[in-house]
Design a protein around this motif. Structure first.
Motif, short mmCIF file in Angstrom:
data_model
loop_
_atom_site.label_atom_id
_atom_site.label_comp_id
_atom_site.label_asym_id
_atom_site.label_seq_id
_atom_site.Cartn_x
_atom_site.Cartn_y
_atom_site.Cartn_z
N LEU A 261 0.83 -1.21 0.00
CA LEU A 261 0.00 0.00 0.00
C LEU A 261 0.86 1.25 0.00
CD1 LEU A 261 -2.74 -1.11 2.56
CD2 LEU A 261 -3.07 -0.72 0.12
N PHE A 262 1.97 1.22 0.79
CA PHE A 262 2.90 2.36 0.79
C PHE A 262 3.48 2.57 -0.60
CE2 PHE A 262 3.97 1.96 5.59
CZ PHE A 262 2.93 2.82 5.90
N ALA A 263 3.89 1.50 -1.25
CA ALA A 263 4.48 1.60 -2.60
C ALA A 263 3.48 2.21 -3.57
CB ALA A 263 4.91 0.21 -3.08
N LYS A 264 2.21 1.76 -3.46
CA LYS A 264 1.17 2.28 -4.35
C LYS A 264 0.95 3.77 -4.11
CE LYS A 264 -2.15 1.68 -7.40
NZ LYS A 264 -1.80 1.41 -8.81
N SER A 265 0.99 4.18 -2.82
CA SER A 265 0.78 5.60 -2.50
C SER A 265 1.90 6.46 -3.07
CB SER A 265 0.67 5.80 -0.99
OG SER A 265 1.91 5.65 -0.35
N HIS A 266 3.13 5.93 -3.06
CA HIS A 266 4.26 6.67 -3.65
C HIS A 266 4.07 6.83 -5.15
CE1 HIS A 266 6.18 6.80 0.13
NE2 HIS A 266 6.65 5.55 0.16
N GLU A 267 3.59 5.78 -5.81
CA GLU A 267 3.33 5.87 -7.26
C GLU A 267 2.29 6.94 -7.56
OE1 GLU A 267 2.19 2.07 -8.82
OE2 GLU A 267 3.90 1.03 -7.92
N LEU A 268 1.22 6.95 -6.75
CA LEU A 268 0.16 7.93 -6.96
C LEU A 268 0.67 9.34 -6.70
CD1 LEU A 268 -2.80 6.04 -5.25
CD2 LEU A 268 -2.55 6.50 -7.69
N GLU A 269 1.50 9.50 -5.67
CA GLU A 269 2.07 10.80 -5.36
C GLU A 269 2.91 11.32 -6.53
OE1 GLU A 269 5.27 12.64 -2.16
OE2 GLU A 269 4.29 10.73 -1.70
N ALA A 270 3.73 10.43 -7.11
CA ALA A 270 4.58 10.82 -8.25
C ALA A 270 3.72 11.21 -9.45
CB ALA A 270 5.50 9.65 -8.61
N GLU A 271 2.62 10.48 -9.68
CA GLU A 271 1.74 10.77 -10.82
C GLU A 271 1.07 12.13 -10.66
OE1 GLU A 271 -0.15 10.30 -14.43
OE2 GLU A 271 1.52 9.14 -13.58
N ILE A 272 0.64 12.42 -9.42
CA ILE A 272 -0.01 13.71 -9.16
C ILE A 272 0.97 14.86 -9.40
CG2 ILE A 272 -0.97 15.17 -7.31
CD1 ILE A 272 -2.13 12.50 -6.12
N LYS A 273 2.22 14.70 -8.93
CA LYS A 273 3.25 15.74 -9.14
C LYS A 273 3.49 15.95 -10.64
CE LYS A 273 5.81 15.23 -4.79
NZ LYS A 273 7.05 14.75 -4.15
N GLN B 139 1.39 15.38 -13.18
CA GLN B 139 0.25 16.02 -13.82
C GLN B 139 0.21 17.51 -13.49
OE1 GLN B 139 -1.64 14.69 -16.06
NE2 GLN B 139 -0.79 12.60 -15.85
N LEU B 140 0.49 17.86 -12.19
CA LEU B 140 0.50 19.26 -11.81
C LEU B 140 1.62 20.01 -12.52
CD1 LEU B 140 -0.16 18.98 -7.96
CD2 LEU B 140 -1.67 20.02 -9.67
N GLY B 141 2.80 19.35 -12.68
CA GLY B 141 3.91 19.98 -13.38
C GLY B 141 3.57 20.28 -14.83
N ALA B 142 2.76 19.40 -15.44
CA ALA B 142 2.40 19.58 -16.84
C ALA B 142 1.56 20.81 -17.09
CB ALA B 142 1.64 18.33 -17.35
N ILE B 143 0.87 21.29 -16.04
CA ILE B 143 0.05 22.50 -16.22
C ILE B 143 0.67 23.70 -15.47
CG2 ILE B 143 -2.12 21.26 -16.63
CD1 ILE B 143 -2.83 21.69 -13.70
#
Length: 500
Positions: free
Chosen positions: A478-490, A492-496
């Motif tokens: 679950l921790f690993a999955k949360s890190h993946e989601l955190e990276a994806e959110i960063k 997407q935000l960087g793209a805009i």
């Protein structure tokens, strides 16, 4: 959903829906007397008419003899108050005045009903067209489809009381205790015969459930004598009608009265006392009652009447009498204003038989958590008290309201009966028996959780080391999955154009 003890049949719901249409701009507290008064009028009319026809068939000419009716505890209905007169006027502008006149005539002929029946049907704000439609509904009902008129109208009265309680919210605490709470008290106490007393009787629910209990167990309702009182004049009148519609003769005093200052039954020693007094009542007049003979275990504090109610009831107990009452949970543990000392004295007198912690959301009127107190003058299990933690029982019947099911009530009553018989084994998290010495060791606090402990968790058979390895592995994933989601959110935000 679990089976609950709500009783609801078509006619009850029909009447309630008609009442809601009838309401118009009136408050629930105002049109309550209109609806309940009409139910009562139809009930006594039906009872009278059945006896009238019986006397007519007998042919002795006694059908207008008032004594023929009073001899069988049937209210006499004068000619101008009979249902056919009311029914004939249903669709006239005078229907309200006709009903008011009928109520006055019935009161004149029946001393027991003097100044009790509502006479507010002619008021301008009551829609006479809708009132006529409700009269029609009563006129056209085929009682044979639903059981006897006594049963169906009694149940309808009870159903409408509950619905009014739901609408009135906090104010309903003056007249209504949920049926499942009352049934629990009755099933534990089992009032088969003797004197039954409620010093704050509201609409009389304790007495109605006692009568039902006796009937359901093949007993004779005439073996109990009913005594009560209430300080609210409207509620007192409702209780008189509620009991009359059930065929229960009761002494509720000659008028509404404050129990502490005007005890309607000063010499009464009751076999069964059941009550749901107002929770945590302040300003009840303690300063004018210092030294009162009822305060055998200590002077109750001015800011809270819980122990005044409790001691009033103990004072009225017969030598083998028993009490079942509802109290706010604070009374189990409060040490302020001398309450702890009063509780200690009552416990040391060996009066506390059983304490039941109840689930939340049982009342329309309050979210205050409550417990049931059962006391006895001559306990079967001397020096012992049963504690039941029933907080997990019950089923939600609406988003806000919980009810104890039939099975829940039976579970509590069966547990108590096993305790009295000396056959009860403690069940972790649910019930336990404690001695007076053990209660003293808990500073005379009566909170059931202190005695029943925590429910034992069922062993799933998985060894501890294996379980911890499995759970920590799942957590790591679950921790690993949360890190993946955190990276994806960063990303997407960087793209805009937004950086974290």
């Amino acid at each position: 959903m679990a089976e609950t003890n709500s009783s609801s049949i078509g006619f009850e719901k029909q009447i309630w829906e008609a009442a809601c249409v009838l309401r118009g701009n009136m408050d629930a507290s105002e049109y309550k007397s209109v609806v309940l008064g009409l139910i009562f009028l139809k009930y006594i009319s039906d009872r009278f008419e059945a006896k009238y026809q019986e006397l007519l068939v007998e042919g002795g000419g006694f059908e207008e003899d008032i004594d023929e009716y009073l001899a069988e505890n049937i209210f006499f209905v004068p000619e101008d108050a009979r249902w056919q007169v009311i029914s004939a006027a249903a669709h006239t502008p005078e229907i309200g005045a006709v009903i008011d006149g009928a109520m006055r005539s019935i009161e004149r002929e029946n001393r027991r009903l003097k100044d009790i029946l509502p006479k507010n049907f002619a008021r301008p704000e009551l829609d006479k067209r809708r009132l006529g439609e409700v009269v029609d509904l009563f006129t056209n009902i085929q009682m044979i489809e639903h059981g006897s008129s006594k049963d169906i109208l009694g149940r309808t009265y009870e159903y409408c009381l509950a619905k009014f309680a739901e609408q009135e919210g906090k104010l309903a605490g003056e007249f209504y205790t949920p049926a499942c709470v009352v049934r629990t008290l009755v099933e534990v106490l089992q009032p088969y015969n003797g004197r039954v007393y409620d010093p704050c009787c509201g609409s009389g629910g304790m007495f109605v459930q006692s009568a039902k209990f006796i009937e359901n167990h093949g007993g004779n309702i005439n073996k109990i004598s009913v005594f009560g009182q209430d300080s609210n004049p409207t509620t007192w009148k409702m209780a008189q009608m509620n009991l009359a519609i059930r065929g229960i003769e009761a002494d509720l005093g000659k008028f509404n009265a404050d129990t502490f200052f005007n005890d309607c039954h000063p010499q009464l020693k009751a076999d069964f006392i059941m009550a749901n007094p107002p929770f945590n009542l302040s300003g009840w007049g303690a300063d004018k009652l210092t030294g009162d003979v009822r305060w055998q275990y200590g002077m109750p504090p001015a800011g809270n009447a819980n122990f005044a109610w409790l001691q009033h009831m103990i004072w009225h107990l017969a030598p083998n009498g028993r009490i079942g009452m509802v109290l706010a949970n604070g009374s189990l543990s409060s040490q302020t204003s001398g309450e702890g000392e009063i509780r200690k004295n009552i416990i040391n007198a060996d009066l506390v038989d059983c304490i039941v912690a109840m689930p939340t959301q049982l009342f329309y009127t309050t979210q205050i958590p409550v417990s049931l107190w059962f006391l006895a003058k001559n306990k079967k299990q001397k020096g012992k008290t049963l504690f039941i933690d029933a907080r997990k029982l019950g089923a939600m019947v609406t988003r806000k309201l919980r009810e104890l099911t039939d099975a829940d009530i039976a579970k509590i009553a069966d547990t108590y009966n096993a305790f009295v018989a000396g056959e009860l084994a403690d069940v972790k998290g649910f019930c336990a028996v404690a001695t007076t010495q053990q209660i003293a060791g808990q500073d005379y606090i009566l909170t059931p959780g202190r005695y029943v402990g925590i429910e034992e968790q069922e062993d799933d058979g998985e060894p501890f080391d294996e379980k911890m390895s499995r759970l920590t592995g799942e957590l790591a994933d679950l921790f690993a999955k949360s890190h993946e989601l955190e990276a994806e959110i960063k990303k997407q935000l960087g793209a805009i154009g937004y950086e974290i």
